[in-house]
Design a protein around this motif. Structure first.
Motif, PDB file in Angstrom:
ATOM      1  N   UNK A   1      54.524  -5.159  46.427  1.00 27.43           N
ATOM      2  CA  UNK A   1      54.352  -6.172  47.184  1.00 27.43           C
ATOM      3  C   UNK A   1      54.313  -7.498  46.858  1.00 27.43           C
ATOM      4  N   UNK A   2      53.814  -7.442  45.458  1.00 24.72           N
ATOM      5  CA  UNK A   2      54.328  -9.023  44.978  1.00 24.72           C
ATOM      6  C   UNK A   2      52.330  -8.934  44.920  1.00 24.72           C
ATOM      7  N   UNK A   3      51.264  -8.030  44.361  1.00 24.97           N
ATOM      8  CA  UNK A   3      50.260  -8.457  44.982  1.00 24.97           C
ATOM      9  C   UNK A   3      49.428  -8.705  42.842  1.00 24.97           C
ATOM     10  N   UNK A   4      48.866  -9.871  42.606  1.00 24.00           N
ATOM     11  CA  UNK A   4      48.722  -9.859  41.048  1.00 24.00           C
ATOM     12  C   UNK A   4      47.177  -9.685  40.491  1.00 24.00           C
ATOM     13  N   UNK A   5      46.639  -8.886  39.948  1.00 18.69           N
ATOM     14  CA  UNK A   5      45.607  -8.808  39.075  1.00 18.69           C
ATOM     15  C   UNK A   5      45.256  -9.172  37.588  1.00 18.69           C
ATOM     16  N   UNK A   6      44.477  -9.459  37.118  1.00 17.99           N
ATOM     17  CA  UNK A   6      44.225 -10.171  35.434  1.00 17.99           C
ATOM     18  C   UNK A   6      42.872  -9.390  35.521  1.00 17.99           C
ATOM     19  N   UNK A   7      43.087  -9.272  34.251  1.00 18.23           N
ATOM     20  CA  UNK A   7      41.081  -8.669  34.408  1.00 18.23           C
ATOM     21  C   UNK A   7      40.389  -8.303  35.170  1.00 18.23           C
ATOM     22  N   UNK A   8      41.377  -7.806  36.233  1.00 18.02           N
ATOM     23  CA  UNK A   8      40.603  -7.090  37.435  1.00 18.02           C
ATOM     24  C   UNK A   8      39.481  -8.375  38.980  1.00 18.02           C
ATOM     25  N   UNK A   9      40.846  -9.605  38.489  1.00 19.74           N
ATOM     26  CA  UNK A   9      40.493 -10.915  39.285  1.00 19.74           C
ATOM     27  C   UNK A   9      42.439 -11.162  39.569  1.00 19.74           C
ATOM     28  N   UNK A  10      42.069 -11.982  40.778  1.00 16.42           N
ATOM     29  CA  UNK A  10      43.264 -12.622  40.984  1.00 16.42           C
ATOM     30  C   UNK A  10      43.464 -13.218  40.388  1.00 16.42           C
ATOM     31  N   UNK A  11      45.026 -13.436  40.549  1.00 16.14           N
ATOM     32  CA  UNK A  11      45.584 -14.542  39.555  1.00 16.14           C
ATOM     33  C   UNK A  11      44.991 -16.701  39.301  1.00 16.14           C
ATOM     34  N   UNK A  12      45.316 -16.524  41.286  1.00 10.73           N
ATOM     35  CA  UNK A  12      44.236 -17.582  41.121  1.00 10.73           C
ATOM     36  C   UNK A  12      42.968 -17.506  40.924  1.00 10.73           C
ATOM     37  N   UNK A  13      41.814 -16.961  41.307  1.00  9.92           N
ATOM     38  CA  UNK A  13      40.510 -17.046  40.613  1.00  9.92           C
ATOM     39  C   UNK A  13      40.700 -17.391  39.220  1.00  9.92           C
ATOM     40  N   UNK A  14      41.428 -16.726  38.367  1.00  5.93           N
ATOM     41  CA  UNK A  14      41.762 -16.279  36.666  1.00  5.93           C
ATOM     42  C   UNK A  14      41.454 -17.778  36.054  1.00  5.93           C
TER      43      UNK A  14
END
Length: 132
Positions: free
Chosen positions: A27-40
């Motif tokens: 569905x377009x969920x993005x996870x970078x190093x266990x965090x949301x892309x906007x938070x990362x």
């Protein structure tokens, strides 16, 4: 019987950063190093750079993205993620090669920090010359 999931892997590199990408239809969920892309990322420009291959081929909401990235700083990590996404998209559909290549997403950026040389204070700087 196990449910078969299709994952497309890609590895991206830039400067000293290495990103390992796992693309999965979703569905377009993005996870970078266990965090949301906007938070990362500290600034939205970095997340725009990282997700640029998706906007090039207009497939952002079709995939879930899991990223492990290490080394370097924000800019290098964003570039490494973009490179990895482009390579993973290529595994998903080889026909995407032309638009990704034209946009420059498949080319590994070769620029690295130049090493410090012996007898100098830095990579290119020399100690002050004194004639007398």
């Amino acid at each position: 019987m196990a449910v078969e999931t299709t994952e497309f892997l890609g590895t991206g590199r830039r400067k000293t950063s290495v990103a390992r990408i796992r693309l999965q239809e979703g569905t377009g969920k993005i996870e970078i190093n266990g965090r949301e892309a906007d938070d990362f990322f500290s600034h939205e420009n970095f997340s725009n750079i990282a997700l640029k291959p998706f906007t090039t081929v207009e497939l952002k909401d079709k995939f879930d993205l899991r990223v492990r990235v290490q080394g370097g700083g924000n800019s290098g990590q964003a570039g490494a993620i973009a490179h990895g996404i482009a390579r993973a998209l290529l595994r998903f559909d080889p026909e995407l090669r032309i638009p990704l290549k034209q946009a420059g997403h498949l080319t590994r950026d070769p620029r690295m920090k130049e090493r410090k040389k012996a007898g100098q204070p830095g990579a290119r700087k020399k100690f002050q010359f004194s004639k007398r």
